[in-house]
Design an enzyme around this catalytic site. Sequence first.
Site, mmCIF file in Angstrom:
data_model
loop_
_atom_site.group_PDB
_atom_site.id
_atom_site.type_symbol
_atom_site.label_atom_id
_atom_site.label_comp_id
_atom_site.label_asym_id
_atom_site.label_seq_id
_atom_site.Cartn_x
_atom_site.Cartn_y
_atom_site.Cartn_z
ATOM 1 N N PRO A 1 3.745 7.772 -2.607
ATOM 2 C CA PRO A 1 4.015 6.368 -2.299
ATOM 3 C C PRO A 1 2.992 5.700 -1.394
ATOM 4 O O PRO A 1 3.034 4.489 -1.227
ATOM 5 C CB PRO A 1 5.377 6.433 -1.601
ATOM 6 N N ASP B 1 -5.452 3.476 -9.027
ATOM 7 C CA ASP B 1 -4.642 2.266 -9.072
ATOM 8 C C ASP B 1 -4.916 1.385 -7.858
ATOM 9 O O ASP B 1 -5.457 1.840 -6.846
ATOM 10 C CB ASP B 1 -3.151 2.621 -9.102
ATOM 11 N N LYS C 1 -3.508 -2.566 -11.651
ATOM 12 C CA LYS C 1 -2.766 -3.592 -12.376
ATOM 13 C C LYS C 1 -1.794 -4.215 -11.397
ATOM 14 O O LYS C 1 -0.897 -3.556 -10.903
ATOM 15 C CB LYS C 1 -2.000 -2.978 -13.548
ATOM 16 N N GLY D 1 -0.338 5.830 -8.189
ATOM 17 C CA GLY D 1 0.683 5.772 -7.159
ATOM 18 C C GLY D 1 1.956 6.442 -7.635
ATOM 19 O O GLY D 1 2.301 6.383 -8.809
ATOM 20 N N ASP E 1 4.330 9.047 -9.086
ATOM 21 C CA ASP E 1 4.195 10.148 -10.027
ATOM 22 C C ASP E 1 3.660 9.617 -11.351
ATOM 23 O O ASP E 1 4.070 8.544 -11.803
ATOM 24 C CB ASP E 1 5.556 10.809 -10.256
ATOM 25 N N THR F 1 7.583 10.373 -6.344
ATOM 26 C CA THR F 1 7.780 9.017 -6.863
ATOM 27 C C THR F 1 8.420 8.117 -5.808
ATOM 28 O O THR F 1 9.060 8.593 -4.860
ATOM 29 C CB THR F 1 8.635 9.057 -8.134
ATOM 30 N N ALA F 2 8.265 6.817 -5.987
ATOM 31 C CA ALA F 2 8.683 5.850 -4.962
ATOM 32 C C ALA F 2 10.169 5.940 -4.646
ATOM 33 O O ALA F 2 10.577 5.778 -3.484
ATOM 34 C CB ALA F 2 8.333 4.439 -5.421
ATOM 35 N N MET G 1 9.586 -2.279 -9.187
ATOM 36 C CA MET G 1 8.858 -3.494 -9.584
ATOM 37 C C MET G 1 9.791 -4.652 -9.934
ATOM 38 O O MET G 1 9.582 -5.379 -10.889
ATOM 39 C CB MET G 1 7.944 -3.180 -10.788
ATOM 40 N N GLY H 1 7.002 1.254 1.170
ATOM 41 C CA GLY H 1 7.641 2.501 1.549
ATOM 42 C C GLY H 1 6.657 3.572 1.969
ATOM 43 O O GLY H 1 5.642 3.789 1.310
#
Length: 450
Positions: free
Chosen positions: A197, A220, A242, A273, A275, A303-304, A355, A384
């Site tokens: 994250p 990213d 993106k 970012g 996973d 993952t976030a 998102m 985070g």
Amino acid sequence: MLLKAGARVTVGAQVLAPELREWLQLERIAWRAGTYQSEWLDGAWLVIAATRSRPLNARIAADGQARQRLVNVVDDPALSSFQIPAVIDRSPLLVAISSGGAAPMLARRLRERIESLLDPALGSLLQIAQRYRARIRARYDDLAARRRFYDWLHDGPVHASLRAAQPVQAEQQLVNALANRKEAQIPGSVALVGAGPGDPGLLTLRALRALNEADVILHDALISEPILDLARRDAKRIAVGKRGGAMHTPQATIHALLLEHARAGKRVVRLKGGDPFVFGRGGEELEFLREHGVAYEVVPGITAALACAAYSGVPLTHRDHAQSVRLVTAHCQQSFNTLDWSDLARERQTLAIYMGVSQLDELTLQLIAHGRAADTQFALIENGSLPQQRTLTGTLRALPTLAARHAISAPALLILGEVAEQADASHWYGELLGEPPRRFAVPRTLADAA
């Protein structure tokens, strides 16, 4: 350590600790009972003095010196003829780190750092190189060519197969390379790496090694500078981010860059970012690499949803409140149209929505319309795991208003469900926001307080 090295160990002591008594029964060690005698050192190659008496330790050291023995006195460099280093074991590769007895604790810290950079598969690689050493020397009598072959052995498919726990395939690749009349060439490869994250401390050891081995890094937009600073200094960095409403790199361009650099023999890291396989288009990129015959590996990241929940004190599951977790992406109107809102509005489950900051009005409207209680708790975590993390809490009905009031912006993750109520009590990182301000009831009696 001595037993692991194959030494025959004799312990001289008046009594044995329970673990040593067990080893004695198993005949792992021998025992000389009683008080120290100089004759104990006869026939020994190496001596460790570990008594509580410095005069006795000094006597043991002097007896060892007279017999030309190697002696280490624990925590006393002045009496020692050698120091025991901190060891990194990738047998048959061994790395020893010593401070000369000045600061063994710091030497151990350095060992931990260096060990994180050494691939566990190195031991297997050295073992296979050892078995084929004679054939390699016979095949490459020119020293420069032999050196290039060993570079191929380390950087090419053999090492990659060992990392992937495919030793039979690795050995066959080595045999094929030795049988080929042409000199083995190092092929390009791609590693899809999850950067987590944002906190560099949440990188996996494998991700850190990949960054240190990379020739090219396609990263990213959300990858933090502290993470990029961990990469090789001479690695080429290409931003392929993106961001909604801003400049972005089309996926087809990313595919083309991966293929271009891999076919040029480069080790490419596609740094994502979170996973790679959780809303990261890692599946699309893996499919493209497979179709074009490019060697690849996947390094998962945190993952976030996991990181933001942990850094805001929210358990994603709880046996009293939520028995399931749903990971949902809501970055555009098309993704909204494909969601099963009735299913998402069920109680006793946790929604982790990626998102979704730009869609909070629609998200709130749909969930309440399909039966989710308006007073369902949420935690909206911005940035985070980063120093600027902010966690906004409240009820679903107030979500859009509160997010606008506090100017919450991407990247942010929304956790919705009964478990989100834990954020108020368990929050521990960054700033905690909420509206209206928290009012704690004042107990009227000690019994009420209890």
